[in-house]
Structures are given as C-alpha cells and as structure tokens.
Design a protein around this motif. Structure first.
Motif, PDB file in Angstrom:
ATOM      1  N   LEU A  77       1.750   9.075  26.687  1.00 26.03           N
ATOM      2  CA  LEU A  77       0.531   8.663  28.337  1.00 26.03           C
ATOM      3  C   LEU A  77      -0.138   9.678  27.927  1.00 26.03           C
ATOM      4  O   LEU A  77      -1.200   8.791  28.400  1.00 26.03           O
ATOM      5  CB  LEU A  77       1.764   9.088  29.138  1.00 26.03           C
ATOM      6  N   ALA A  78      -0.193  10.863  27.958  1.00 27.67           N
ATOM      7  CA  ALA A  78      -0.667  11.632  28.254  1.00 27.67           C
ATOM      8  C   ALA A  78      -2.250  11.585  26.851  1.00 27.67           C
ATOM      9  O   ALA A  78      -3.455  11.156  27.490  1.00 27.67           O
ATOM     10  CB  ALA A  78      -0.375  13.013  27.887  1.00 27.67           C
ATOM     11  N   PHE A  79      -2.077  11.820  26.302  1.00 28.71           N
ATOM     12  CA  PHE A  79      -2.555  10.816  25.112  1.00 28.71           C
ATOM     13  C   PHE A  79      -3.941   9.634  24.808  1.00 28.71           C
ATOM     14  O   PHE A  79      -4.827   9.849  24.873  1.00 28.71           O
ATOM     15  CB  PHE A  79      -2.401  11.087  23.759  1.00 28.71           C
ATOM     16  N   ASP A  80      -2.555   8.677  25.534  1.00 24.92           N
ATOM     17  CA  ASP A  80      -3.817   7.384  26.281  1.00 24.92           C
ATOM     18  C   ASP A  80      -5.096   7.776  27.364  1.00 24.92           C
ATOM     19  O   ASP A  80      -5.587   7.306  27.305  1.00 24.92           O
ATOM     20  CB  ASP A  80      -2.112   6.129  26.347  1.00 24.92           C
ATOM     21  N   PHE A  81      -3.844   8.389  28.124  1.00 24.43           N
ATOM     22  CA  PHE A  81      -4.522   8.302  29.081  1.00 24.43           C
ATOM     23  C   PHE A  81      -6.453   9.880  29.208  1.00 24.43           C
ATOM     24  O   PHE A  81      -7.426   9.099  29.228  1.00 24.43           O
ATOM     25  CB  PHE A  81      -4.171   9.595  30.792  1.00 24.43           C
ATOM     26  N   GLU A  82      -5.977  10.558  27.979  1.00 25.64           N
ATOM     27  CA  GLU A  82      -7.253  11.300  28.095  1.00 25.64           C
ATOM     28  C   GLU A  82      -8.113  10.901  26.788  1.00 25.64           C
ATOM     29  O   GLU A  82      -9.177  10.708  26.718  1.00 25.64           O
ATOM     30  CB  GLU A  82      -7.262  12.273  27.174  1.00 25.64           C
ATOM     31  N   HIS A  83      -7.492   9.661  26.273  1.00 24.58           N
ATOM     32  CA  HIS A  83      -8.296   9.290  25.345  1.00 24.58           C
ATOM     33  C   HIS A  83      -8.638   7.597  24.912  1.00 24.58           C
ATOM     34  O   HIS A  83      -9.150   6.692  25.172  1.00 24.58           O
ATOM     35  CB  HIS A  83      -7.591   9.228  23.657  1.00 24.58           C
ATOM     36  N   GLY A  84      -8.098   6.902  26.093  1.00 26.47           N
ATOM     37  CA  GLY A  84      -8.362   5.839  26.937  1.00 26.47           C
ATOM     38  C   GLY A  84      -9.919   5.597  27.557  1.00 26.47           C
ATOM     39  O   GLY A  84     -10.224   6.343  28.179  1.00 26.47           O
ATOM     40  N   ASP A  85     -10.045   4.026  27.696  1.00 30.58           N
ATOM     41  CA  ASP A  85     -11.198   3.870  28.309  1.00 30.58           C
ATOM     42  C   ASP A  85     -10.839   3.848  30.426  1.00 30.58           C
ATOM     43  O   ASP A  85      -9.786   3.870  30.592  1.00 30.58           O
ATOM     44  CB  ASP A  85     -12.065   2.920  28.229  1.00 30.58           C
TER      45      ASP A  85
ATOM     46  N   TYR B  35      15.128   0.766  28.362  1.00 30.87           N
ATOM     47  CA  TYR B  35      13.614   0.395  29.042  1.00 30.87           C
ATOM     48  C   TYR B  35      13.455   2.087  29.896  1.00 30.87           C
ATOM     49  O   TYR B  35      12.832   2.555  29.147  1.00 30.87           O
ATOM     50  CB  TYR B  35      13.698  -0.064  29.622  1.00 30.87           C
ATOM     51  N   LEU B  36      14.278   2.630  30.741  1.00 24.77           N
ATOM     52  CA  LEU B  36      13.735   3.668  31.288  1.00 24.77           C
ATOM     53  C   LEU B  36      13.871   4.758  30.155  1.00 24.77           C
ATOM     54  O   LEU B  36      13.159   6.117  30.434  1.00 24.77           O
ATOM     55  CB  LEU B  36      14.839   4.194  32.116  1.00 24.77           C
ATOM     56  N   ASP B  37      14.850   4.954  29.073  1.00 23.82           N
ATOM     57  CA  ASP B  37      14.628   5.520  27.985  1.00 23.82           C
ATOM     58  C   ASP B  37      13.817   5.848  27.769  1.00 23.82           C
ATOM     59  O   ASP B  37      13.271   6.690  27.125  1.00 23.82           O
ATOM     60  CB  ASP B  37      15.671   5.684  26.442  1.00 23.82           C
ATOM     61  N   LYS B  38      12.689   4.306  27.182  1.00 24.03           N
ATOM     62  CA  LYS B  38      11.617   4.254  26.510  1.00 24.03           C
ATOM     63  C   LYS B  38      10.943   4.662  27.151  1.00 24.03           C
ATOM     64  O   LYS B  38       9.670   5.473  26.714  1.00 24.03           O
ATOM     65  CB  LYS B  38      11.056   2.787  26.230  1.00 24.03           C
ATOM     66  N   ILE B  39      10.333   4.275  28.657  1.00 22.50           N
ATOM     67  CA  ILE B  39       9.213   5.182  29.642  1.00 22.50           C
ATOM     68  C   ILE B  39       9.759   7.033  29.299  1.00 22.50           C
ATOM     69  O   ILE B  39       8.770   7.764  29.126  1.00 22.50           O
ATOM     70  CB  ILE B  39       9.578   4.396  30.966  1.00 22.50           C
ATOM     71  N   ALA B  40      10.961   7.481  29.255  1.00 22.35           N
ATOM     72  CA  ALA B  40      11.171   8.449  29.579  1.00 22.35           C
ATOM     73  C   ALA B  40      10.119   9.079  28.092  1.00 22.35           C
ATOM     74  O   ALA B  40      10.191  10.493  28.311  1.00 22.35           O
ATOM     75  CB  ALA B  40      12.664   9.085  29.993  1.00 22.35           C
ATOM     76  N   ALA B  41      11.008   8.954  26.739  1.00 24.56           N
ATOM     77  CA  ALA B  41      10.396   9.101  25.869  1.00 24.56           C
ATOM     78  C   ALA B  41       8.496   8.702  25.864  1.00 24.56           C
ATOM     79  O   ALA B  41       7.867   9.953  24.905  1.00 24.56           O
ATOM     80  CB  ALA B  41      10.994   8.805  24.692  1.00 24.56           C
ATOM     81  N   TYR B  42       8.478   8.084  26.750  1.00 26.45           N
ATOM     82  CA  TYR B  42       6.881   7.808  26.148  1.00 26.45           C
ATOM     83  C   TYR B  42       5.929   8.500  26.872  1.00 26.45           C
ATOM     84  O   TYR B  42       5.376   9.781  26.822  1.00 26.45           O
ATOM     85  CB  TYR B  42       5.956   6.556  26.823  1.00 26.45           C
ATOM     86  N   PHE B  43       6.707   9.153  28.473  1.00 24.94           N
ATOM     87  CA  PHE B  43       6.349  10.901  29.305  1.00 24.94           C
ATOM     88  C   PHE B  43       6.696  12.205  27.967  1.00 24.94           C
ATOM     89  O   PHE B  43       5.478  12.677  27.923  1.00 24.94           O
ATOM     90  CB  PHE B  43       7.214  10.757  29.922  1.00 24.94           C
ATOM     91  N   ALA B  44       7.559  12.151  28.134  1.00 29.21           N
ATOM     92  CA  ALA B  44       8.038  13.163  26.966  1.00 29.21           C
ATOM     93  C   ALA B  44       7.072  13.884  25.905  1.00 29.21           C
ATOM     94  O   ALA B  44       7.227  15.001  25.891  1.00 29.21           O
ATOM     95  CB  ALA B  44       9.344  13.210  26.848  1.00 29.21           C
ATOM     96  N   SER B  45       6.768  12.673  25.102  1.00 30.98           N
ATOM     97  CA  SER B  45       6.381  12.194  23.390  1.00 30.98           C
ATOM     98  C   SER B  45       4.536  12.908  23.975  1.00 30.98           C
ATOM     99  O   SER B  45       3.999  13.523  22.890  1.00 30.98           O
ATOM    100  CB  SER B  45       6.267  11.630  22.765  1.00 30.98           C
ATOM    101  N   GLY B  46       4.725  12.981  25.119  1.00 30.70           N
ATOM    102  CA  GLY B  46       2.978  13.080  25.336  1.00 30.70           C
ATOM    103  C   GLY B  46       1.682  12.099  25.313  1.00 30.70           C
ATOM    104  O   GLY B  46       0.603  11.948  25.091  1.00 30.70           O
TER     105      GLY B  46
ATOM    106  N   GLN C   8      -4.657   1.920  34.285  1.00 31.11           N
ATOM    107  CA  GLN C   8      -4.079   1.135  34.181  1.00 31.11           C
ATOM    108  C   GLN C   8      -3.075   1.731  34.548  1.00 31.11           C
ATOM    109  O   GLN C   8      -1.756   1.630  34.954  1.00 31.11           O
ATOM    110  CB  GLN C   8      -4.444   0.098  32.856  1.00 31.11           C
ATOM    111  N   ILE C   9      -2.902   3.138  34.098  1.00 27.22           N
ATOM    112  CA  ILE C   9      -1.597   4.511  33.810  1.00 27.22           C
ATOM    113  C   ILE C   9      -1.938   4.611  35.149  1.00 27.22           C
ATOM    114  O   ILE C   9      -0.462   5.044  35.646  1.00 27.22           O
ATOM    115  CB  ILE C   9      -2.422   5.268  32.519  1.00 27.22           C
TER     116      ILE C   9
END
Length: 84
Positions: free
Chosen positions: A19-27, A6-17, A33-34
């Motif tokens: 999370l940043a995309f979700d933040f920039e395009h989220g309501d 699960y930590l690897d999944k979070i790290a990948a979510y961060f590293a892939s960009g 929430q982020i």
C-alpha cells in the motif's frame, strides 16, 4: 457477511508495504483513492469499536463471560431484613 479472509488480505497488503509503495508511486488520483479508502476504513473501525463496546456491555455480557457479577448468595427478597 463477515469475511475474515478479506480482512486478512487487507492486513497483508498493509504489512507487506504494497500500500505504501502504491501510494508513493501512484499518480494523484491513486493517492487520493488510497487516502479516501484509509479514511473510510478508520471510520468503520471507530464504528466497530463503539458497536463492540455496546454489544459486550449490553445486558452484562462481559460479566457473564468472565463469571463476574454472579452472586454467590441470593440477595434477600423484598421486604426481608438481615437484622433479627
């Protein structure tokens, strides 16, 4: 309880960009929430750091692992003197 995958999944979510995309395009609710998630993660990281330090140094665990702190000669017994 310790789920490295699960930590690897979070790290990948961060590293892939993603999370940043979700933040920039989220309501606004998603952005909030982020930010709350990241804040909680940082709080847990602080707790983990403090706990790791406590566990490592408790009882000389770090010294035992490194071999440091192991006397090469036994200390004189109580009441004995090095002077003759």
């Amino acid at each position: 309880m310790l789920d490295a995958a699960y930590l690897d999944k979070i790290a990948a979510y961060f590293a892939s960009g993603d999370l940043a995309f979700d933040f920039e395009h989220g309501d606004e609710a998603r952005r909030q929430q982020i930010l709350e998630y990241l804040e909680r993660l940082m709080d847990l990281a602080d707790e983990a750091d403090a706990l790791a330090t406590k566990l490592i140094f408790k009882g000389g665990y770090l010294e035992a692992l490194s071999g440091a702190g192991t006397p090469s000669e036994p200390a004189p017994a109580s009441g004995e003197s090095d002077q003759k």
